[in-house]
Design a protein around this motif. Sequence first.
Motif, PDB file in Angstrom:
ATOM      1  N   ALA A  64      49.889  66.735  10.812  1.00 49.33           N
ATOM      2  CA  ALA A  64      50.372  68.120  10.831  1.00 49.33           C
ATOM      3  C   ALA A  64      49.836  68.922   9.656  1.00 49.33           C
ATOM      4  CB  ALA A  64      51.898  68.148  10.837  1.00 49.33           C
ATOM      5  N   ALA A  65      49.380  68.258   8.610  1.00 56.54           N
ATOM      6  CA  ALA A  65      48.829  68.973   7.458  1.00 56.54           C
ATOM      7  C   ALA A  65      47.656  69.846   7.880  1.00 56.54           C
ATOM      8  CB  ALA A  65      48.382  67.978   6.382  1.00 56.54           C
ATOM      9  N   TYR A  66      46.807  69.329   8.754  1.00 56.58           N
ATOM     10  CA  TYR A  66      45.619  70.068   9.184  1.00 56.58           C
ATOM     11  C   TYR A  66      45.997  71.148  10.197  1.00 56.58           C
ATOM     12  CZ  TYR A  66      44.338  65.675   7.165  1.00 56.58           C
ATOM     13  OH  TYR A  66      44.292  64.596   6.323  1.00 56.58           O
ATOM     14  N   LEU A  67      47.031  70.883  10.962  1.00 57.67           N
ATOM     15  CA  LEU A  67      47.578  71.908  11.851  1.00 57.67           C
ATOM     16  C   LEU A  67      48.040  73.109  11.031  1.00 57.67           C
ATOM     17  CD1 LEU A  67      48.572  72.249  14.961  1.00 57.67           C
ATOM     18  CD2 LEU A  67      50.813  71.660  14.042  1.00 57.67           C
ATOM     19  N   GLY A  68      48.780  72.830   9.955  1.00 58.63           N
ATOM     20  CA  GLY A  68      49.285  73.894   9.097  1.00 58.63           C
ATOM     21  C   GLY A  68      48.195  74.600   8.316  1.00 58.63           C
ATOM     22  N   VAL A  69      47.201  73.858   7.859  1.00 58.49           N
ATOM     23  CA  VAL A  69      46.099  74.468   7.116  1.00 58.49           C
ATOM     24  C   VAL A  69      45.370  75.481   7.996  1.00 58.49           C
ATOM     25  CG1 VAL A  69      43.817  74.030   6.121  1.00 58.49           C
ATOM     26  CG2 VAL A  69      45.752  72.600   5.470  1.00 58.49           C
ATOM     27  N   GLY A  70      45.077  75.105   9.236  1.00 52.91           N
ATOM     28  CA  GLY A  70      44.415  76.022  10.154  1.00 52.91           C
ATOM     29  C   GLY A  70      45.226  77.278  10.394  1.00 52.91           C
ATOM     30  N   ALA A  71      46.538  77.106  10.550  1.00 53.18           N
ATOM     31  CA  ALA A  71      47.416  78.252  10.776  1.00 53.18           C
ATOM     32  C   ALA A  71      47.451  79.155   9.552  1.00 53.18           C
ATOM     33  CB  ALA A  71      48.826  77.762  11.117  1.00 53.18           C
ATOM     34  N   TYR A  72      47.536  78.570   8.360  1.00 52.07           N
ATOM     35  CA  TYR A  72      47.620  79.377   7.145  1.00 52.07           C
ATOM     36  C   TYR A  72      46.324  80.122   6.848  1.00 52.07           C
ATOM     37  CZ  TYR A  72      52.260  78.736   5.206  1.00 52.07           C
ATOM     38  OH  TYR A  72      53.617  78.829   4.985  1.00 52.07           O
ATOM     39  N   VAL A  73      45.186  79.540   7.194  1.00 54.14           N
ATOM     40  CA  VAL A  73      43.921  80.258   6.992  1.00 54.14           C
ATOM     41  C   VAL A  73      43.927  81.551   7.800  1.00 54.14           C
ATOM     42  CG1 VAL A  73      41.441  80.211   7.439  1.00 54.14           C
ATOM     43  CG2 VAL A  73      42.549  78.242   6.377  1.00 54.14           C
ATOM     44  N   ILE A 224      35.354  60.386  11.759  1.00 56.22           N
ATOM     45  CA  ILE A 224      36.318  60.697  12.818  1.00 56.22           C
ATOM     46  C   ILE A 224      37.578  61.335  12.240  1.00 56.22           C
ATOM     47  CG2 ILE A 224      37.558  58.478  12.868  1.00 56.22           C
ATOM     48  CD1 ILE A 224      36.433  60.633  15.884  1.00 56.22           C
ATOM     49  N   PHE A 225      37.903  61.014  11.005  1.00 53.71           N
ATOM     50  CA  PHE A 225      39.040  61.631  10.331  1.00 53.71           C
ATOM     51  C   PHE A 225      38.802  63.142  10.173  1.00 53.71           C
ATOM     52  CE2 PHE A 225      42.145  62.496   7.035  1.00 53.71           C
ATOM     53  CZ  PHE A 225      43.149  61.571   7.270  1.00 53.71           C
ATOM     54  N   VAL A 226      37.574  63.503   9.804  1.00 52.33           N
ATOM     55  CA  VAL A 226      37.224  64.916   9.634  1.00 52.33           C
ATOM     56  C   VAL A 226      37.215  65.636  10.979  1.00 52.33           C
ATOM     57  CG1 VAL A 226      35.378  66.495   8.933  1.00 52.33           C
ATOM     58  CG2 VAL A 226      35.934  64.515   7.512  1.00 52.33           C
ATOM     59  N   ILE A 227      36.665  64.999  11.999  1.00 50.28           N
ATOM     60  CA  ILE A 227      36.639  65.605  13.337  1.00 50.28           C
ATOM     61  C   ILE A 227      38.049  65.839  13.856  1.00 50.28           C
ATOM     62  CG2 ILE A 227      36.001  65.209  15.753  1.00 50.28           C
ATOM     63  CD1 ILE A 227      33.536  63.675  14.682  1.00 50.28           C
ATOM     64  N   ALA A 228      38.926  64.847  13.662  1.00 49.70           N
ATOM     65  CA  ALA A 228      40.318  64.990  14.105  1.00 49.70           C
ATOM     66  C   ALA A 228      41.022  66.105  13.329  1.00 49.70           C
ATOM     67  CB  ALA A 228      41.057  63.669  13.924  1.00 49.70           C
ATOM     68  N   GLY A 229      40.752  66.198  12.027  1.00 49.29           N
ATOM     69  CA  GLY A 229      41.347  67.262  11.222  1.00 49.29           C
ATOM     70  C   GLY A 229      40.884  68.637  11.674  1.00 49.29           C
ATOM     71  N   ALA A 230      39.606  68.754  12.029  1.00 49.89           N
ATOM     72  CA  ALA A 230      39.076  70.025  12.519  1.00 49.89           C
ATOM     73  C   ALA A 230      39.742  70.418  13.833  1.00 49.89           C
ATOM     74  CB  ALA A 230      37.562  69.924  12.696  1.00 49.89           C
ATOM     75  N   GLY A 231      39.957  69.435  14.722  1.00 45.66           N
ATOM     76  CA  GLY A 231      40.632  69.718  15.990  1.00 45.66           C
ATOM     77  C   GLY A 231      42.057  70.198  15.781  1.00 45.66           C
TER      78      GLY A 231
END
Length: 294
Positions: A64-73, A224-231
Amino acid sequence: MPDGFLRIVTLALVVLALFFPLLAEAGGSAYLVPSASRILIYALAAVSLNLLVGYTGLVSLGHAAYLGVGAYVVGILSFHAVEGSTIFGLTGTVEGLVSIPLAILFSALVALVLGALCLRTSGIYFIMITLAFAQMMFFITVSLERYGGDDGLFMYAGPNRLGPLDLSSEWTFFYVCLAVLFAFLLFCRYLVGTRFGRALGAIRQNEARMITLGCNVYRYKLAIFVIAGAGAGLAGALLANQASYVSPDLLHWARSGELLFMVILGGSGTLLGPVFGAVAFLLLEEYLPVLFDA
């Protein structure tokens, strides 16, 4: 389940999704379209997590950290566009063709940094360190007083523009989410069929053997960690546009647990399993309290 039957079910669901807004409107239930868009967005986030859990064997409790980062950007860029100020020398924007790619890029960069640290561990230690970093990101967003702190950040300019598309239209936003999910599923299908994807499957089955064969396991897992974070960042950008609001709750560990449950519920390691899991989980979340109150 036979492959032929699965294809028929999948085709039926695709047709239903394509005509869902029209059917909802005809049935006097147009209010269901935003709920369906939310399901599509969380399905996208769950599919991205499945790249780690189902195809690589990395159980993360911090997605969820990457979900939130995308939203905050997206939210922060909209905030500066309304305020007329800059951030790191860049002006704010409400143009989705700029903010959404930046959300994906920034989420990928955060995933790169955190993944480089987390992937030095394994097993229960990996699960706990992903949880710890996600909570650290959660408290960072809480401390951002200029951007609402614990109360979250409203996007007073409304949803982003996406070129000629008006994301404030519920129908348009639904079809954008559907197209993005479909494109990401096609990307995942291609990815797992490549040499890279087969290497991930081999790492999941027997990591020690892959190391013995001379495979740079760390590099594969980090990629794959980076790809998943981007998604997940892409899903977060869409969530911000749907609600015109972002909050630290998007990064909370409970959100990561929900995404993990969606993956497990639908079937990890399968292409459409997380989609079905997201549909089932969010429908139960929304309508189960109604049944008990009835």
